[in-house]
Write a protein that holds these residues in place. Structure first.
Motif, mmCIF file in Angstrom:
data_model
loop_
_atom_site.group_PDB
_atom_site.id
_atom_site.type_symbol
_atom_site.label_atom_id
_atom_site.label_comp_id
_atom_site.label_asym_id
_atom_site.label_seq_id
_atom_site.Cartn_x
_atom_site.Cartn_y
_atom_site.Cartn_z
ATOM 1 N N PRO A 1 54.484 52.206 32.497
ATOM 2 C CA PRO A 1 53.622 51.734 31.402
ATOM 3 C C PRO A 1 54.331 50.847 30.380
ATOM 4 N N ALA A 2 55.624 51.020 30.206
ATOM 5 C CA ALA A 2 56.346 50.222 29.204
ATOM 6 C C ALA A 2 56.482 48.756 29.612
ATOM 7 N N ILE A 3 56.309 48.470 30.876
ATOM 8 C CA ILE A 3 56.416 47.092 31.367
ATOM 9 C C ILE A 3 55.017 46.485 31.382
ATOM 10 N N LYS A 4 54.893 45.329 30.747
ATOM 11 C CA LYS A 4 53.586 44.678 30.613
ATOM 12 C C LYS A 4 53.212 43.942 31.903
ATOM 13 N N LYS A 5 51.977 44.139 32.339
ATOM 14 C CA LYS A 5 51.458 43.490 33.530
ATOM 15 C C LYS A 5 50.620 42.277 33.112
ATOM 16 N N VAL A 6 50.928 41.134 33.720
ATOM 17 C CA VAL A 6 50.350 39.859 33.301
ATOM 18 C C VAL A 6 49.632 39.190 34.478
ATOM 19 N N ALA A 7 48.419 38.710 34.229
ATOM 20 C CA ALA A 7 47.692 37.888 35.201
ATOM 21 C C ALA A 7 47.982 36.432 34.888
ATOM 22 N N VAL A 8 48.521 35.709 35.852
ATOM 23 C CA VAL A 8 48.771 34.282 35.682
ATOM 24 C C VAL A 8 47.550 33.545 36.231
ATOM 25 N N LEU A 9 46.876 32.789 35.341
ATOM 26 C CA LEU A 9 45.626 32.120 35.660
ATOM 27 C C LEU A 9 45.726 30.626 35.377
ATOM 28 N N VAL A 10 44.993 29.840 36.149
ATOM 29 C CA VAL A 10 44.945 28.393 35.944
ATOM 30 C C VAL A 10 43.486 27.973 35.830
ATOM 31 N N ASP A 11 43.079 27.622 34.629
ATOM 32 C CA ASP A 11 41.720 27.142 34.363
ATOM 33 C C ASP A 11 40.653 28.071 34.956
ATOM 34 N N ALA A 12 40.849 29.364 34.814
ATOM 35 C CA ALA A 12 39.913 30.348 35.364
ATOM 36 C C ALA A 12 38.648 30.436 34.516
ATOM 37 N N ASP A 13 37.513 30.634 35.184
ATOM 38 C CA ASP A 13 36.264 30.829 34.460
ATOM 39 C C ASP A 13 36.123 32.299 34.074
ATOM 40 N N ASP A 14 35.129 32.590 33.243
ATOM 41 C CA ASP A 14 34.952 33.951 32.732
ATOM 42 C C ASP A 14 34.669 34.957 33.841
ATOM 43 N N GLU A 15 33.915 34.558 34.843
ATOM 44 C CA GLU A 15 33.611 35.475 35.947
ATOM 45 C C GLU A 15 34.887 35.868 36.692
ATOM 46 N N THR A 16 35.757 34.918 36.937
ATOM 47 C CA THR A 16 37.024 35.195 37.621
ATOM 48 C C THR A 16 37.884 36.128 36.785
ATOM 49 N N ILE A 17 37.981 35.845 35.496
ATOM 50 C CA ILE A 17 38.797 36.688 34.608
ATOM 51 C C ILE A 17 38.233 38.104 34.565
ATOM 52 N N ALA A 18 36.933 38.229 34.449
ATOM 53 C CA ALA A 18 36.302 39.552 34.401
ATOM 54 C C ALA A 18 36.545 40.319 35.700
ATOM 55 N N ASN A 19 36.470 39.642 36.829
ATOM 56 C CA ASN A 19 36.702 40.277 38.119
ATOM 57 C C ASN A 19 38.141 40.798 38.215
ATOM 58 N N ILE A 20 39.091 39.993 37.788
ATOM 59 C CA ILE A 20 40.500 40.391 37.860
ATOM 60 C C ILE A 20 40.782 41.535 36.890
ATOM 61 N N THR A 21 40.336 41.409 35.647
ATOM 62 C CA THR A 21 40.636 42.449 34.658
ATOM 63 C C THR A 21 39.921 43.758 34.960
ATOM 64 N N ALA A 22 38.826 43.713 35.709
ATOM 65 C CA ALA A 22 38.132 44.944 36.098
ATOM 66 C C ALA A 22 38.882 45.692 37.193
ATOM 67 N N GLN A 23 39.650 44.958 37.989
ATOM 68 C CA GLN A 23 40.332 45.571 39.129
ATOM 69 C C GLN A 23 41.796 45.913 38.879
ATOM 70 N N VAL A 24 42.442 45.125 38.034
ATOM 71 C CA VAL A 24 43.889 45.270 37.843
ATOM 72 C C VAL A 24 44.160 45.752 36.415
ATOM 73 N N PRO A 25 44.965 46.808 36.260
ATOM 74 C CA PRO A 25 45.289 47.280 34.904
ATOM 75 C C PRO A 25 46.282 46.330 34.232
ATOM 76 N N LEU A 26 45.751 45.390 33.479
ATOM 77 C CA LEU A 26 46.563 44.329 32.871
ATOM 78 C C LEU A 26 46.767 44.553 31.379
ATOM 79 N N ASP A 27 47.869 44.015 30.889
ATOM 80 C CA ASP A 27 48.157 44.026 29.461
ATOM 81 C C ASP A 27 47.950 42.652 28.838
#
Length: 143
Positions: free
Chosen positions: A56-82
């Motif tokens: 938990p002390a290590i931050k998990k990051v999604a690297v995105l390139v010009d992602a739309d809201d639907e893509t971001i929502a899909n990723i953040t719903a599936q992956v425990p990101l910080d």
């Protein structure tokens, strides 16, 4: 003189071995690339499985390139990101919108080739939680 702590982010993790190495190496942040053209692309399902091995002390990051809201929502719903790292052409308004709409910290990548690029980073100070400076690729004729 006070020296700021240095934090390392290891990006492009795709295997359990690479996750273990990043954790053992002291990474403060680990990044999963969700940009399909990248050879380091990982699916949200695979990233979610890999994230289970990250303390938990290590931050998990999604690297995105010009992602739309639907893509971001899909990723953040599936992956425990910080945090999400925006590595595209997002302007300050879009960065602020992503931060507000998705309720996640934002790191904005700034491509840098000269001093003007560094000065441009000031536009993102109020809307991004972190800034990442990345060298611009040289023109094709320079290689």
């Amino acid at each position: 003189m006070t020296v700021a702590a240095i934090e390392a982010k290891i990006c492009g993790l795709r295997t359990a071995r690479s996750v273990r190495s990043a954790v053992a190496g002291g990474a403060a942040y680990v990044g999963f690339v969700f940009y399909e053209p990248s050879p380091r692309y990982v699916t949200p399902e695979a990233a979610a499985a890999l994230a289970e091995a990250i303390p938990p002390a290590i931050k998990k990051v999604a690297v995105l390139v010009d992602a739309d809201d639907e893509t971001i929502a899909n990723i953040t719903a599936q992956v425990p990101l910080d945090m999400v790292q925006l590595h595209g052409h997002e302007d300050p308004a879009r960065v602020a919108e992503i931060r507000r709409h998705h309720g996640v910290a934002v790191m904005k990548s700034i491509s840098v080739a000269d001093a003007a690029d560094v000065e441009r980073a000031a536009e993102f100070e109020a809307c991004a939680d972190r800034l990442l400076f990345d060298a611009k690729a040289p023109p094709a004729s320079a290689t």
